[in-house]
Design a protein around this motif. Structure first.
Motif, PDB file in Angstrom:
ATOM      1  N   LEU A 178      17.198  30.897   1.433  1.00 33.71           N
ATOM      2  CA  LEU A 178      18.564  30.630   0.857  1.00 33.71           C
ATOM      3  C   LEU A 178      19.288  29.461   1.507  1.00 33.71           C
ATOM      4  O   LEU A 178      19.933  28.839   0.673  1.00 33.71           O
ATOM      5  N   PHE A 179      18.644  28.798   2.462  1.00 35.56           N
ATOM      6  CA  PHE A 179      19.139  27.383   3.039  1.00 35.56           C
ATOM      7  C   PHE A 179      18.724  26.302   1.807  1.00 35.56           C
ATOM      8  O   PHE A 179      19.596  25.780   1.572  1.00 35.56           O
ATOM      9  N   ALA A 180      17.614  26.736   1.468  1.00 41.36           N
ATOM     10  CA  ALA A 180      16.954  25.529   0.595  1.00 41.36           C
ATOM     11  C   ALA A 180      17.930  25.765  -0.996  1.00 41.36           C
ATOM     12  O   ALA A 180      18.280  24.746  -1.364  1.00 41.36           O
ATOM     13  N   ILE A 181      18.093  26.764  -1.200  1.00 47.59           N
ATOM     14  CA  ILE A 181      18.879  26.936  -2.603  1.00 47.59           C
ATOM     15  C   ILE A 181      20.353  26.395  -2.414  1.00 47.59           C
ATOM     16  O   ILE A 181      20.947  25.936  -3.250  1.00 47.59           O
ATOM     17  N   THR A 182      20.921  26.724  -1.362  1.00 45.85           N
ATOM     18  CA  THR A 182      22.031  26.192  -1.043  1.00 45.85           C
ATOM     19  C   THR A 182      22.182  24.807  -0.794  1.00 45.85           C
ATOM     20  O   THR A 182      23.334  24.169  -1.669  1.00 45.85           O
ATOM     21  N   SER A 218      12.636  26.864 -15.411  1.00 41.84           N
ATOM     22  CA  SER A 218      13.616  27.842 -14.891  1.00 41.84           C
ATOM     23  C   SER A 218      14.459  27.319 -13.813  1.00 41.84           C
ATOM     24  O   SER A 218      14.761  26.071 -13.775  1.00 41.84           O
ATOM     25  N   LYS A 219      15.373  28.126 -13.135  1.00 42.74           N
ATOM     26  CA  LYS A 219      16.258  27.855 -12.302  1.00 42.74           C
ATOM     27  C   LYS A 219      15.671  26.856 -11.086  1.00 42.74           C
ATOM     28  O   LYS A 219      16.162  26.167 -10.621  1.00 42.74           O
ATOM     29  N   ILE A 220      14.455  27.380 -10.916  1.00 36.16           N
ATOM     30  CA  ILE A 220      13.549  26.680  -9.744  1.00 36.16           C
ATOM     31  C   ILE A 220      13.446  25.318 -10.032  1.00 36.16           C
ATOM     32  O   ILE A 220      13.331  24.323  -9.207  1.00 36.16           O
ATOM     33  N   THR A 221      13.090  24.991 -11.480  1.00 37.51           N
ATOM     34  CA  THR A 221      12.979  23.603 -11.837  1.00 37.51           C
ATOM     35  C   THR A 221      14.404  22.593 -11.924  1.00 37.51           C
ATOM     36  O   THR A 221      13.889  21.467 -11.143  1.00 37.51           O
ATOM     37  N   ASP A 222      15.317  23.329 -11.868  1.00 36.53           N
ATOM     38  CA  ASP A 222      16.542  22.534 -11.760  1.00 36.53           C
ATOM     39  C   ASP A 222      16.709  22.372 -10.113  1.00 36.53           C
ATOM     40  O   ASP A 222      17.296  21.433 -10.026  1.00 36.53           O
ATOM     41  N   PHE A 262      10.305  22.263  -5.393  1.00 36.85           N
ATOM     42  CA  PHE A 262      11.234  23.054  -4.749  1.00 36.85           C
ATOM     43  C   PHE A 262      10.477  24.062  -3.866  1.00 36.85           C
ATOM     44  O   PHE A 262      10.789  24.112  -2.730  1.00 36.85           O
ATOM     45  N   MET A 263       9.225  24.493  -4.147  1.00 36.69           N
ATOM     46  CA  MET A 263       8.539  25.532  -3.509  1.00 36.69           C
ATOM     47  C   MET A 263       8.032  24.901  -2.212  1.00 36.69           C
ATOM     48  O   MET A 263       7.993  25.360  -1.042  1.00 36.69           O
ATOM     49  N   LEU A 264       7.808  23.470  -2.118  1.00 32.52           N
ATOM     50  CA  LEU A 264       7.325  22.808  -1.030  1.00 32.52           C
ATOM     51  C   LEU A 264       8.475  22.482  -0.081  1.00 32.52           C
ATOM     52  O   LEU A 264       8.321  22.544   1.185  1.00 32.52           O
ATOM     53  N   ILE A 265       9.628  22.353  -0.336  1.00 30.67           N
ATOM     54  CA  ILE A 265      11.016  22.028   0.292  1.00 30.67           C
ATOM     55  C   ILE A 265      10.872  23.309   1.122  1.00 30.67           C
ATOM     56  O   ILE A 265      11.626  23.288   2.250  1.00 30.67           O
ATOM     57  N   VAL A 266      10.861  24.304   0.330  1.00 24.19           N
ATOM     58  CA  VAL A 266      11.157  25.785   1.158  1.00 24.19           C
ATOM     59  C   VAL A 266      10.229  25.885   2.243  1.00 24.19           C
ATOM     60  O   VAL A 266      10.462  26.174   3.336  1.00 24.19           O
ATOM     61  N   LEU A 318      15.756  16.134  -2.357  1.00 22.30           N
ATOM     62  CA  LEU A 318      16.219  15.088  -1.422  1.00 22.30           C
ATOM     63  C   LEU A 318      17.227  15.708  -0.827  1.00 22.30           C
ATOM     64  O   LEU A 318      17.204  15.209   0.725  1.00 22.30           O
ATOM     65  N   TYR A 319      18.233  16.380  -0.975  1.00 20.31           N
ATOM     66  CA  TYR A 319      19.395  16.818  -0.398  1.00 20.31           C
ATOM     67  C   TYR A 319      18.907  17.936   0.711  1.00 20.31           C
ATOM     68  O   TYR A 319      19.304  17.766   1.788  1.00 20.31           O
ATOM     69  N   VAL A 320      17.999  18.783   0.313  1.00 17.74           N
ATOM     70  CA  VAL A 320      17.445  19.715   1.198  1.00 17.74           C
ATOM     71  C   VAL A 320      16.666  19.027   2.230  1.00 17.74           C
ATOM     72  O   VAL A 320      16.804  19.486   3.520  1.00 17.74           O
ATOM     73  N   PHE A 321      15.812  17.921   2.151  1.00 14.77           N
ATOM     74  CA  PHE A 321      14.970  17.242   3.190  1.00 14.77           C
ATOM     75  C   PHE A 321      15.975  16.695   4.073  1.00 14.77           C
ATOM     76  O   PHE A 321      15.669  16.921   5.264  1.00 14.77           O
ATOM     77  N   LEU A 322      16.871  15.769   3.583  1.00 13.09           N
ATOM     78  CA  LEU A 322      17.751  15.148   4.492  1.00 13.09           C
ATOM     79  C   LEU A 322      18.735  16.078   5.208  1.00 13.09           C
ATOM     80  O   LEU A 322      19.164  15.601   6.519  1.00 13.09           O
TER      81      LEU A 322
END
Length: 346
Positions: free
Chosen positions: A309-313, A262-266, A20-24, A272-276
């Motif tokens: 925020l976009f990554a979380i969404t 944590s929530k980051i783990t989930d 998740f940190m990397l996709i951010v 994949l959804y953030v990436f695409l």
């Protein structure tokens, strides 16, 4: 037995947190790119991110590939990657043609659109590892490094099916596949990890002060040595130097990654959804002209916040439920089976 399960859980959590940190970082780098020629701070942050985020993303991808490199699981993953590539290559091309009216736009499946190079390369990385399943890990690693260097000398268009990036980043996929768990075991809490985190931040400051005098093309991995302006026979040594920089920067950044669930783990389970999907948002932001209103470097931290925020969404379960049929289609009905396929012995 219980301790082993807890260690395994912590290890999986670490890799999901990292993902998740990397996709951010991916989203932030893409959002910052239109500003790097205008603000030194944006360029420094962009270069710092590129010293570690793609090598680590490939590394963590290699780690998660361990359970699906052979057999039915391997075929299903390859089918899914192929479908995702064809579908999103088409969607991004249609967006360019209908919304942005990009001049001379034509659909080609041989030239990956922006971030989709990763899908084409991921497909090839899996095949290359599968083809070398009978090799010892160190042999596979040495061969991958050699290929990463050799491709720089080849007079080919590196963008064709992401040929250059596939081989340049192959060593990191191999490292993740063969050594991901081992490397993770050394990342224990303590003073060493705190020092590494400080050094990671120091590298950013060093880059901001002009200390890293290399072209961004070396970190992108998509150009030959000649295209990078190096026709010397020893250009391959420079790539080895870049590999060393990326490995050091990546190891330092890992100190920032939390171990616990944590929530980051989930969120890390749905990157994949953030990436695409994030490419549509970035392209729309550039097309809207909003960057022309960013007159100072003060907008850089704002972009970073928006990226988070976009990554979380985009990693929200609701987004997955909405786009699951598009991004993770049911591929069980598509048969590529033939006797003996993907059943090499280890």
């Amino acid at each position: 037995m219980r301790n082993r399960v807890l260690i395994q859980d912590d290890q999986e959590s670490f890799f999901y947190n990292l993902r998740f940190m990397l996709i951010v970082c991916v989203l932030a780098a893409n959002a910052l790119e239109p500003l790097i020629t205008r603000f030194a701070g944006a360029e420094a942050l962009f270069m710092w991110i590129y010293t570690f985020h793609m090598p680590l993303f490939v590394w963590v991808t290699g780690y998660f590939a361990r359970s699906s490199i052979q057999g039915t699981a391997a075929r299903n993953v390859l089918k899914q990657i192929a479908i995702q590539y064809v579908l999103f290559q088409t969607l991004y091309a249609l967006m360019d043609a209908t919304v942005f009216h990009t001049p001379h736009m034509r659909l080609s499946f041989f030239a990956p659109y922006l971030l989709l190079w990763f899908l084409a390369s991921h497909f090839c990385w899996r095949l290359l590892v599968w083809l070398t399943m009978n090799w010892k890990p160190h042999q596979r690693l040495i061969a991958s490094i050699a290929l990463g260097v050799i491709v720089g000398y080849m007079p080919v268009d590196g963008f064709w099916l992401s040929f250059s990036r596939t081989l340049v980043f192959l060593p990191f996929f191999v490292l993740g596949y063969d050594y991901g768990a081992v490397i993770r075991s050394y990342l224990v809490p303590g003073w060493g990890r705190r020092v590494a985190a400080v050094l990671s931040a120091a590298l950013l400051i060093y880059i901001a002060c002009g200390g890293l005098n290399i072209s961004a093309g070396w970190l992108l991995g998509s150009k030959t040595f000649a295209e990078l302006g190096h026709h010397e026979w020893y250009a391959g040594v420079l790539r080895l130097g870049v590999y060393l920089l990326e490995i050091v920067s990546a190891l330092l950044f890992l100190a920032w990654v939390p171990n616990l669930t944590s929530k980051i783990t989930d969120l890390g389970k749905r990157t994949l959804y953030v990436f695409l999907l994030h490419g549509f948002l970035v392209r729309l932001a550039i097309w809207s002209g909003i960057y022309s209103y960013m007159g100072s470097a003060l907008f850089v931290p704002i972009i970073l916040v928006v990226a988070v925020l976009f990554a979380i969404t985009l990693a929200h379960p609701l987004v997955r439920r909405t786009f699951k049929a598009l991004i993770e289609p049911d591929i069980t009905r598509i048969s590529l089976h033939r006797p003996g396929a993907f059943k090499r012995s280890a």
